[in-house]
Design an enzyme around this catalytic site. Structure first.
Site, mmCIF file in Angstrom:
data_model
loop_
_atom_site.group_PDB
_atom_site.id
_atom_site.type_symbol
_atom_site.label_atom_id
_atom_site.label_comp_id
_atom_site.label_asym_id
_atom_site.label_seq_id
_atom_site.Cartn_x
_atom_site.Cartn_y
_atom_site.Cartn_z
ATOM 1 N N ASP A 652 0.632 -1.230 -0.084
ATOM 2 C CA ASP A 652 -0.062 -0.001 -0.354
ATOM 3 C C ASP A 652 0.804 1.147 0.023
ATOM 4 O OD1 ASP A 652 -2.977 1.282 0.422
ATOM 5 O OD2 ASP A 652 -1.667 1.936 2.146
ATOM 6 N N GLU A 705 0.931 -0.708 -5.225
ATOM 7 C CA GLU A 705 -0.016 0.481 -5.340
ATOM 8 C C GLU A 705 0.840 1.658 -5.407
ATOM 9 O OE1 GLU A 705 -3.715 2.785 -3.420
ATOM 10 O OE2 GLU A 705 -1.960 2.374 -2.373
#
Length: 983
Positions: A652, A705
């Site tokens: 993330d 990401e």
């Protein structure tokens, strides 16, 4: 082991009003001698004195003077008569213990010449003291025998080293009885009798079986003849304390006090002792083995070793000590009496460290790839004893203690030891096992204290509770077949269709094991190859969806135990479903019981406040440049893959890690050493993490990401790009640009889409710069962005048709696919972690149920055809796998392209994003395909469409079109995507 510094000698146990016990009879002495736990040799040599009458004992003492003259000739014989070889200090050259005596006791008047005079003075005292002395020489002083106290002043204590005659008498083991010093230490002076003007009266010496006074009297002594003390002139230092010119046989030493000295005592009570094992436990000292225990609230502590039972002296404030005439430290246990209960246990401070030099070296280097096996709480068997090893990294702490349910959340008696310069604190606690709650009580550099959850806890309490839980895994995996074949092909060359799920809300209220009964079947039925779990690691605030992690090594306890989570992963694997997990190494919350300023200073976060604070989320960023922090995160990635068989990590917020100026204004960030804005520490960390995971766990995939144009996110770490950096080493990257552009296009009214046609074609400009995943994730269906179907313009029919056409385009586009839960059946509402997907939309009793079920059936068929068609996934990262047919038909809102497998077998994908049917729409095609047939049509009636289809095979015509030698004519359904394969 180095002996502890000698105590001042005052006995803290005694008080001014303490009753002097009666002297035991000769018969009691004999009985006590038989019960002693000293070696058999000593017991045999004490048999004769034990049978002698009191008169004989007194007579024996009168011959001490003769022994002086014969000392040189009989030194060896005297040593052999010693019941336990524990020499008394006092040789001519100052011993370490003698050197630590007070300056007042090192009077020049007490030198070798004084020794002789002192010996003469002793004779007068012997007769009066002989009865008392004989009584104190009872061997073994078993369970209840108490030696009488010497009735003399504090000065009398110095006579133990006074004369040659007394040292000759010390050939028996009575020489260990060390008298009190005239000047007492502060810690013990508080418990002595009130002092006179110049001389403090020595309190009565009270001993029981196994109990030694703090002043140094040996517990469980063998039968000895105690040399009588003499009175020293008032105000004069005792002669026996002279550090030089003492004529003492070199093999004899004065027994030291076993009590914990004042400095160590204070540090242990404050929880700031770095080496409690060097003080507590059992240690060889002059005179035997000193036993020291720190047991707050205990009434008594007894050492038990075989037949030996020795009650330690209560030194106050939870400290107990005793000196036993033993040659070496025995195997022993402690019997601890509390109010209303008695506990027999191992001594936590008798064990060697459970961590070795290699562990500490690797931690310091930041290269301990199995860090979770070294730090944290681990039930184990250590030196043959079961218990739990606690270890924590806290280099700035002044002290660390373990607190938990096993000590009623009072860690006073469980002080951890510091393992050198590593910053690691460690303690093995016997008889502590699984299920116990614990935290670390840390003394900060400023002296304040804080209780912290274990950063490497592998299990936690259910939030909002914050304690760590001792755990170990007993799970037996059943996914060997899955693991063996998952590495057969890399992720970017295999079918990869992902169902993203938030476990706590997918079916609210279900545990890991209950999810294991429903989730694998549901996902398999829909044809997805993988599930991606939003963060599973423990987090205190459910509203963060797991993206503000406090327990990086613990699956959230909201749904069950770590083994329950293993069961879920195992069940998915046995159903043929891979498991990806969101992983959050970019930042962590500021909770004062977790990682923030863990040991009182910035530790896991960067020390520079400008780099530590995350400007968007109010969290703290990790210090990726610190070895131990980088190690903490790299090992964490390996941990999830190895311990829980996770097949991939979706990392993330990578962009926030890569740039020093991420969401920061000028003046709020500092350039790197080259003057750039790249976070070089984060780059090195990501490269190391990827390299380590791929090396250790074959078949896994890491997914970034990353929302910027950083070069080389999925390039190998050893291949440098134009920017001069090696690749970050990820396997896949979320294509955030495609997601943003395509959803923007679909949100426009069809009549306006021709002006935004480039938003659907631009992705092919960079499609092969990275290995991409096309994500329709949770982020796109929350916070006012609306659900996927609600983004579509038009009425309900057009919205559903728009979703179906979009999904057909997405599954055919180069790249892997990801779809968030609830979007597979066109949920109209945004997702909420509070209640999850609107499953009631699939209730047969609901009127619009066919509309929602039709979209879900389409997703199932998309996955089925996709997995069976290599052209749709085999060359996702190779330009040879894609050819445009028409990409510029903006006025028609039409896109058409070919997907090819390595053998050149094509799939033709055509999307019509206009709400009108286009009859006989001509498209150029290869001339080597004799006929085409529909493999999938999103407008089919079973999906809720208008059922405009091409039921028969479509044959090419020799008319060139779109630069192709042949062409076909199709009927394009409204708002639909059609896939055709060679017939």
């Amino acid at each position: 082991m180095t002996p502890r510094p000698e105590s001042s000698g005052s006995r803290p146990k005694g008080t001014a009003g303490e009753k002097i016990p009666e002297q035991p009879t000769a018969a009691q002495q004999k009985s006590a001698a038989k019960k002693t736990a000293v070696p058999k040799q000593a017991a045999a040599k004490k048999a004769a004195p034990a049978k002698a009458t009191a008169k004989k004992a007194a007579a024996a003492k009168t011959t001490v003077g003769k022994t002086v003259a014969k000392k040189a000739a009989t030194k060896k014989a005297a040593a052999e008569k010693t019941a336990v070889e524990q020499p008394a200090a006092g040789t001519a050259t100052a011993k370490k213990t003698a050197a630590k005596k007070t300056a007042a006791k090192k009077s020049a008047a007490k030198k070798a010449t004084t020794v002789k005079a002192t010996a003469a003075k002793t004779t007068a005292v012997k007769a009066a003291a002989s009865k008392s002395t004989a009584a104190e020489t009872v061997a073994g002083k078993a369970a209840a025998a108490k030696s009488p106290a010497a009735k003399t002043t504090a000065k009398k204590a110095s006579a133990k080293k006074a004369g040659t005659a007394e040292r000759a008498a010390a050939t028996t083991t009575g020489a260990e009885a060390v008298a009190k010093k005239a000047t007492t230490k502060k810690a013990t002076a508080k418990k002595t009798a009130p002092a006179t003007s110049t001389v403090a009266k020595s309190p009565a010496k009270k001993t029981t079986a196994g109990r030694s006074p703090a002043g140094g009297a040996v517990a469980k002594k063998s039968a000895v003849k105690k040399a009588p003390a003499r009175k020293a002139p008032a105000g004069q230092a005792p002669a026996g304390d002279a550090g030089s010119a003492q004529v003492v046989p070199p093999e004899m030493e004065v027994a030291v006090s076993p009590a914990v000295d004042a400095v160590d005592r204070e540090r242990l009570l404050a929880g700031t002792h770095h080496a409690p094992h060097s003080v507590l436990g059992a240690h060889p000292v002059p005179g035997g083995i000193a036993f020291r225990a720190f047991r707050p609230y205990a009434l008594s502590v007894t050492v038990v070793s075989g037949e030996l039972r020795a009650e330690l002296h209560n030194d106050g404030e939870g400290f107990f000590s005793g000196l036993l005439p033993l040659r070496e430290v025995p195997a022993y246990r402690l019997v601890v009496e509390y109010e209303g209960t008695v506990l027999e246990t191992e001594d936590a401070y008798r064990f060697l460290p459970t961590l070795g030099d290699l562990d500490l070296h690797l931690i310091g280097e930041g290269r301990h790839e199995e860090l979770w096996t070294a730090l944290g709480a681990h039930p184990m068997t250590h030196e043959g004893v079961t218990g739990t090893r606690f270890a924590v990294w806290a280099p700035n702490a002044r002290g660390v203690r373990v607190t938990g349910t096993f000590n009623f959340w009072d860690g006073t008696g469980h002080v951890m030891r510091s393992l050198g310069s590593s910053g690691v604190w460690e303690l093995f606690l016997p008889d502590v096992g699984e299920g116990e709650l614990y935290k670390f009580e840390i003394t900060r550099p400023d002296g304040s204290k804080t209780q912290r959850a274990d950063p490497l806890a592998r299990r936690t309490e259910v939030p909002p509770a914050t304690s760590s839980v001792i755990t170990s895994s007993e799970y037996e995996w059943g996914d060997a077949e899955w693991l063996a074949r998952r590495a057969e092909a890399p992720a970017h060359e295999a079918p990869f269709s992902v169902y993203e799920i938030h476990l706590p809300s997918w079916r609210p209220g279900l545990t890991y094991r209950q999810l294991a009964e429903q989730l694998p079947g549901y996902v398999k039925n829909l044809g997805f190859t993988h599930v991606e779990l939003m963060p599973v690691a423990e987090h205190p605030f459910g509203g963060s969806w797991g993206y503000q992690v406090t327990g990086f090594y613990a699956p959230t306890a909201r749904l069950g135990t770590p083994d329950d989570f293993r069961f879920l992963v195992d069940s998915l694997h046995r159903a043929g479903i891979g498991v990806l997990m969101d992983w959050v190494p970019a930042h962590f919350p500021r909770d004062d019981w977790a990682l923030a300023e863990f040991d009182g200073k910035p530790l896991y976060e960067h020390e520079d406040p400008l780099r530590a604070a995350h400007p968007d989320w109010g969290t703290l960023e990790f210090d990726f440049g610190r070895n131990e922090v980088r190690n903490f995160l790299v090992a964490n990635a390996v941990y999830w893959c190895e311990e829980f068989h996770i097949d991939g990590l979706r990392v993330d917020a990578v962009a926030s890690m890569l740039y020093l100026d991420y969401s920061r204004e000028p003046g709020q960030w500092t350039p790197n050493e080259h003057g750039g804005r790249e976070n070089l520490d984060a780059v090195a960390f990501l490269q190391e993490m990827n390299a380590t995971v791929y090396r250790r766990v074959p078949g896994v995939v890491t997914i970034a990401e990353e929302s910027t144009a950083w070069d080389g996110v999925t390039r190998a770490t050893h291949h440098k790009g134009p920017s001069g950096f090696g690749g970050l080493g990820f396997g896949l990257k979320w294509n955030m640009g495609w997601m943003h552009d395509s959803l923007q296009y679909m949100s426009h009214e069809p009549v306006h889409r021709k002006y935004h046609h480039g938003e659907m074609t631009f992705s092919m400009v960079y499609a092969y710069s990275e290995n991409y995943v096309l994500p329709i994730s949770h982020d796109e269906v929350v916070h006012g962005k609306r659900s996927l179907v609600s983004k579509m313009p038009g009425d309900w029919w057009q919205q559903r048709a728009g979703v179906r056409s979009y999904l057909g385009f997405m599954w055919a586009h180069p790249g892997k696919q990801l779809l968030f839960m609830g979007q597979e059946f066109a949920q109209g509402a945004e997702w909420s972690e509070a209640h999850g997907p609107d499953w009631w939309l699939l209730d047969p009793g609901y009127g619009a149920e066919p509309d929602h079920r039709g979209v879900r059936d389409l997703v199932r068929d998309l996955n089925t055809v996709y997995r069976a068609t290599p052209a749709l996934w085999r060359l996702d990262t190779d330009p040879a796998g894609f050819e445009w047919i028409v990409g510029d038909a903006a006025d028609d809102n039409v896109l058409a392209f070919l997907r090819l497998d390595p053998e050149g077998v094509p799939v033709l994908a055509v999307s019509n994003f206009a709400p009108v049917t286009r009859q006989d729409y001509r498209l150029g095609v290869p001339d080597d395909v004799p006929a085409w047939h529909e493999a999938l049509n999103t407008d089919a009636a079973r999906y809720g469409g208008s059922d405009v289809i091409n039921p028969d095979p479509v044959k090419p015509e020799p008319q060139s079109w779109h630069g192709r030698p042949a062409s076909i004519r199709l009927t394009l359904p409204p708002l639909a995507t059609v896939w055709l394969r060679p017939a």
